[in-house]
Design a protein around this motif. Structure first.
Motif, mmCIF file in Angstrom:
data_model
loop_
_atom_site.group_PDB
_atom_site.id
_atom_site.type_symbol
_atom_site.label_atom_id
_atom_site.label_comp_id
_atom_site.label_asym_id
_atom_site.label_seq_id
_atom_site.Cartn_x
_atom_site.Cartn_y
_atom_site.Cartn_z
ATOM 1 N N PHE A 126 -19.469 15.567 18.072
ATOM 2 C CA PHE A 126 -19.109 16.706 18.903
ATOM 3 C C PHE A 126 -20.011 17.898 18.661
ATOM 4 O O PHE A 126 -20.381 18.591 19.567
ATOM 5 N N ASP A 127 -20.310 18.133 17.405
ATOM 6 C CA ASP A 127 -20.957 19.394 17.103
ATOM 7 C C ASP A 127 -22.469 19.290 17.118
ATOM 8 O O ASP A 127 -23.155 19.722 16.226
ATOM 9 N N ARG A 128 -22.954 18.692 18.166
ATOM 10 C CA ARG A 128 -24.400 18.624 18.324
ATOM 11 C C ARG A 128 -24.850 19.885 19.050
ATOM 12 O O ARG A 128 -24.253 20.275 20.029
ATOM 13 N N ASP A 129 -25.882 20.501 18.587
ATOM 14 C CA ASP A 129 -26.394 21.639 19.336
ATOM 15 C C ASP A 129 -27.838 21.352 19.722
ATOM 16 O O ASP A 129 -28.291 20.213 19.632
ATOM 17 N N TYR A 130 -28.525 22.378 20.157
ATOM 18 C CA TYR A 130 -29.875 22.169 20.662
ATOM 19 C C TYR A 130 -30.764 21.446 19.653
ATOM 20 O O TYR A 130 -31.700 20.769 20.014
ATOM 21 N N ARG A 131 -30.427 21.594 18.362
ATOM 22 C CA ARG A 131 -31.289 20.991 17.339
ATOM 23 C C ARG A 131 -31.360 19.485 17.460
ATOM 24 O O ARG A 131 -32.343 18.861 17.108
ATOM 25 N N SER A 132 -30.235 18.864 17.945
ATOM 26 C CA SER A 132 -30.260 17.410 17.993
ATOM 27 C C SER A 132 -31.100 16.903 19.153
ATOM 28 O O SER A 132 -31.431 15.733 19.204
ATOM 29 N N ILE A 157 -21.170 7.266 26.018
ATOM 30 C CA ILE A 157 -20.683 8.184 24.989
ATOM 31 C C ILE A 157 -21.590 8.233 23.779
ATOM 32 O O ILE A 157 -21.412 9.068 22.904
ATOM 33 N N ASN A 158 -22.571 7.346 23.725
ATOM 34 C CA ASN A 158 -23.468 7.424 22.580
ATOM 35 C C ASN A 158 -24.642 8.352 22.833
ATOM 36 O O ASN A 158 -25.447 8.593 21.959
ATOM 37 N N ASN A 159 -24.726 8.843 24.068
ATOM 38 C CA ASN A 159 -25.752 9.841 24.344
ATOM 39 C C ASN A 159 -25.435 11.105 23.577
ATOM 40 O O ASN A 159 -24.297 11.341 23.201
ATOM 41 N N PHE A 160 -26.442 11.924 23.425
ATOM 42 C CA PHE A 160 -26.170 13.210 22.819
ATOM 43 C C PHE A 160 -25.383 14.064 23.789
ATOM 44 O O PHE A 160 -25.622 14.066 24.990
ATOM 45 N N THR A 161 -24.423 14.779 23.273
ATOM 46 C CA THR A 161 -23.661 15.681 24.115
ATOM 47 C C THR A 161 -23.706 17.047 23.463
ATOM 48 O O THR A 161 -23.743 17.149 22.253
ATOM 49 N N PRO A 162 -23.687 18.094 24.260
ATOM 50 C CA PRO A 162 -23.709 19.418 23.666
ATOM 51 C C PRO A 162 -22.401 19.711 22.939
ATOM 52 O O PRO A 162 -21.406 19.032 23.165
ATOM 53 N N GLY A 163 -22.426 20.707 22.090
ATOM 54 C CA GLY A 163 -21.227 21.081 21.362
ATOM 55 C C GLY A 163 -20.113 21.416 22.340
ATOM 56 O O GLY A 163 -20.286 22.210 23.243
ATOM 57 N N CYS A 164 -18.964 20.765 22.215
ATOM 58 C CA CYS A 164 -17.934 20.911 23.226
ATOM 59 C C CYS A 164 -16.585 20.651 22.594
ATOM 60 O O CYS A 164 -16.485 20.305 21.428
ATOM 61 N N ASP A 165 -15.530 20.832 23.391
ATOM 62 C CA ASP A 165 -14.195 20.542 22.886
ATOM 63 C C ASP A 165 -13.781 19.118 23.198
ATOM 64 O O ASP A 165 -12.895 18.584 22.561
#
Lengths: 794, 59
Positions: free
Chosen positions: A298-304, A704-712
């Protein structure tokens, strides 16, 4: 059976399961779709690793090797990536998205057979991680990654690996605390039984032993297992507001003090069993609440999204540099398919940037020399040279992430905390009233026991339990339907939201099933010619069109040329054929649109393939079901699809096009200032800021294994039409919690009836608490199932 | 009945040993991944693997 197997293996590639091309590759009687797959098979068979194919049919991944790994030779980067390094051995953990079946586990755990310098490798299947220990004197990190690439398991090394901020240490101590609390509870129960069942005369000698043992067990229960409640209560009082932990801490303290008092002065058995049972149950509830979905990030941000290193040009020589070290004025060398990590000016080369991360528009944009290219753009054409004008930490995208107007978690007050305030007030009123009454009656002993008993019996533990139990039951319902919510607190935000904002591309439309249309006409012969040309290109557009053409046979071709990002050219059967962007065609064509793949055969314009975005199915019904909500559409795209959106949405829906990520973020902020609870649905990095800012941000993804931006929450694209049901179930969940709270109050009234009289015997407390807990938990479980069925989610 | 003092001590000691065993198991990471070992156990041993590989090729 055998025949079936044979036909199955003949139709598709033995390694990856893709459809076989007409000219197939063969080795050992097995068919492969490409040289890459065959090479992987060859490596595996040479190393006696063909068991890989035993556990699953066609377990492989398509082989692609276009990554530049020179940066893995830089000692600075190596040190950041390694988990552990000692003399000759190193340990490293890779995230490998390709892991998908048991064959992958088998192969990756037998890496030592491929290279003897690898000591061992362990897979964590759910996290898709492999931990490899290897001899770094015999094999370099780069060679190790190359070995993985060769067998089709390319590790994804991103900046987030370097910044390893996340660890689950919080969870770990919680589980240990639960274990201790369970141990204490079991023992205290055992030693309390004799007291409750009555002791005959000669057993009285044990009474004090059991009492002292119970007291001994209460100490770790209160001060080790229950410590978090005290610290949380103290901090919340310092901030001058009361959360649910405050009354809980008070109860733990009162229980402990009264137990200690009664046992030290031999006046009674104390409440050790209530204390340990309470702490155990509270911790269980907390654990349920904390248990998030580790297999989805969940907590992927631009860095990933960013690679960890980029190639720079220093005195004309290529040198890989860690992204953190990029300075203003550095010359970057961006190859095809690579991401621009910092805002930069184009110095050399032909830039065709895929800016979908930034704008949402996936068609490549042409940039001319001297133009600024923002971080997040992906080069689709040949390699280019750029000069950095801002370091990564201050670039456009990073700025979007680090904007400090993001909601502060401390300001959020959930239902529990609101109730806790009134609850605590009520308990204190009753407790003081009872004490005053008994003091007026001149019975100070009863006054003291009434005061403590009221506080003990009015325990809001049911409230602390019913919320996590209900919400985690709802989460598991969501989970099965492809809606993955980050944690239980988020469900409350989901239920409260009243405004929904949709992104267009990737959210309302699906990226996976684009529809191909052709403006113009092609004869059967020409179709074959076009298909023969396109099948040589790996560009996604070519593959989409090839699939749509559905041609059986192909011609061989001469003089094939591919101008990356622009198009293809070849000679086929004495015909010259061009396919691609307008600017590469040999003739100038007027009065046709810019976009699409244009076809010219023998200098005659044949037409253009258009990629129509496919709207997600059930969109009209979805929008009509959402009529209660305020709706908005913010698209980063051009307004080509305005008419379509106008027919789907009602007139009072705001639809805006050409929205930059900052504009999307501002739109969310504006709505929030107007007092709306905003739910944002989006996909890529261009929505990331808005998703993070919204009260409830949903990242929509087809995989769902793609990177997703930080979200709820992460929502599978196919489950989008269930969104109204999800929201309704979230609302029903809050209803369940409120009802369970009413039940708890009923139980508390019985307890308080005894408590105010000062006659609460520990046995009553010990029985009342588990009964109320069992009632509440079974009620919440059944009610959740009932509501889930009502909302058609089971 | 004084034997009870001893028995109570024994039972608490036993429970403590189990608790310590849990702590040890947890700290060495045995609960970190509860999915993969279940798949791993299904893999054949090496010598059997060679044979089944041959079977696989001959079929």
């Amino acid at each position: 059976m055998e025949d079936q197997n044979r036909t199955a293996t003949q139709a598709v590639c033995y390694h990856c399961g893709e459809d076989l091309p007409k000219v197939k590759y063969q080795l050992d009687d097995k068919d492969f779709c490409c040289a890459g797959c065959m090479a992987v098979f060859k490596i595996l068979s040479e190393n006696n690793l063909c068991n890989y194919y035993v556990y699953n049919n066609t377990p492989g991944q398509r082989f692609k090797n276009d990554s530049h790994l020179a940066y893995l030779d830089e000692p600075k980067i190596i040190d950041q990536l390694l988990d552990y390094k000692h003399e000759s051995s190193s340990i490293i953990t890779f995230y490998i998205p390709a892991i998908h079946c048991s064959s992958c586990i088998w192969l990756l755990e037998h890496l030592y057979k491929i290279n003897s310098a690898i000591f061992s490798s362990r897979i964590d299947f759910l996290k898709k991680q492999v931990t490899i220990s290897f001899n770094h004197e015999e094999i370099s990190l780069r060679q190790l990654v190359e070995t993985l690439n060769q067998i089709g398991y390319e590790p994804l090394i991103s900046l987030q690996d370097v910044v390893k901020a996340y660890s689950s240490s919080v969870d770990k101590t919680l589980v240990l605390k639960i274990a201790v609390a369970g141990f204490l509870m079991g023992n205290v129960m055992l030693f309390s039984f004799p007291e409750y069942f009555g002791l005959s005369g000669f057993e009285k000698q044990f009474q004090s032993l059991f009492g002292w043992l119970n007291l001994a067990f209460s100490i770790p229960a209160a001060f080790y297992c229950g410590r978090d409640y005290f610290t949380s209560a103290i901090t919340s009082i310092r901030h001058k507001h009361i959360n649910l932990d405050t009354p809980l801490a008070l109860i733990i303290a009162v229980l402990f003090l009264r137990t200690a008092f009664e046992i030290l002065f031999s006046t009674g058995p104390g409440f050790a069993d209530t204390l340990t049972g309470l702490v155990f149950l509270l911790l269980m509830g907390k654990w349920l609440k904390q248990r998030t979905y580790h297999h989805i990030s969940f907590d992927r941000d631009y860095r990933s999204y960013f690679p960890i290193a980029v190639t720079t040009l220093q005195n004309g020589k290529e040198k890989p540099v860690s992204i953190n070290e990029i300075k203003i004025g550095d010359r970057l060398w961006i190859r095809s398919g690579e991401l621009v990590p910092a805002d930069a000016i184009l110095m050399k080369g032909d830039a065709w940037m895929d800016m979908s991360f930034v704008t949402g528009e996936s068609a490549p944009v042409h940039k001319v020399l001297g133009e600024i290219i923002y971080a997040g753009g992906r080069q689709t054409s040949e390699a280019i040279e750029l000069e950095v004008i801002k370091p990564v930490s201050q670039s456009y995208l990073t700025g979007l992430w680090n904007k400090d107007n993001y909601k502060k978690d401390t300001e959020k007050q959930n239902f529990n905390d609101t109730v806790a305030k009134y609850f605590s007030l009520g308990v204190f009123l009753i407790a003081f009233a009872a004490t005053t009454y008994w003091l007026l009656q001149n019975d100070s002993h009863k006054a003291w026991s009434a005061f403590t008993a009221v506080i003990i019996v009015a325990c809001p533990c049911v409230l602390a339990l019913s919320t996590p139990f209900t919400l985690s039951a709802i989460l598991s319902v969501f989970d099965k339907k492809g809606f993955y919510v980050k944690n239980t607190d988020a469900v409350e935000e989901l239920a409260k939201s009243d405004t929904l904002i949709f992104d267009k591309t990737g959210t309302l439309t699906s990226n996976e099933n684009a529809e191909i249309g052709f403006n113009g006409s092609l004869t059967g012969e020409e179709k074959i010619i076009v298909a023969s040309l396109l099948r040589n290109s790996i560009h996604p557009l070519s593959r989409h069109i090839l699939k749509a053409l559905n041609v059986e046979s192909f011609y061989s071709l001469n003089d094939y040329k591919e101008l990356l990002g622009k198009g293809l050219y070849a000679q086929i059967n004495d015909h010259t054929i061009y396919a691609g962007h307008l600017s590469m065609l040999p003739i100038t064509i007027k009065s046709v649109g810019e976009t699409g793949v244009h076809i010219v055969i023998d200098h005659t314009y044949k037409g253009c393939f258009d990629i129509k975005q496919q709207w997600r199915p059930g969109l009209v019904q979805l929008v009509s079901k959402l009529s209660k909500f305020k709706l908005q559409v913010l698209s980063g795209d051009t307004d080509n699809d305005r008419w379509m959106l106008d027919t789907i949405f009602t007139k009072n829906t705001t639809i805006r096009f050409r929205q930059s990520p900052h504009q999307k973020l501002d739109a969310v902020l504006q709505l929030q200032h107007q007092g709306n609870k905003v739910m944002m649905l989006g996909d890529g990095l261009n929505d990331a800021g808005a998703i993070k800012q919204s009260n409830f941000g949903i990242a929509i993804t087809d995989n769902i294994n793609n990177f997703t931006p930080g979200c709820d929450a992460i929502l599978k694209g196919s489950a989008l039409n269930l969104l109204p049901n999800f929201i309704q179930l979230g609302k029903d969940g809050l209803k369940i919690i409120k009802i369970s709270f009413a039940i708890a109050i009923a139980y508390n009234c019985i307890g308080i009836y005894f408590a105010v009289q000062g006659t609460l015997y520990p046995l009553v407390a010990a029985v009342l608490m588990p009964i109320s807990t069992v009632t509440i938990i079974s009620f919440t479980t059944l009610a959740t199932r009932w509501f889930a069925r009502k909302n058609k989610l089971i | 009945m004084n034997i009870l003092y001893f028995l109570v001590g024994c039972s608490v000691l036993m429970a403590l040993i189990f608790l310590a065993a849990f702590f040890w198991a947890y700290k060495t990471g045995q609960n970190d991944d509860v999915h993969t070992p279940g798949i791993r156990i299904l893999f054949d041993d090496e010598d059997i693997a060679e044979k089944s590989e041959k079977d696989h090729f001959s079929s």
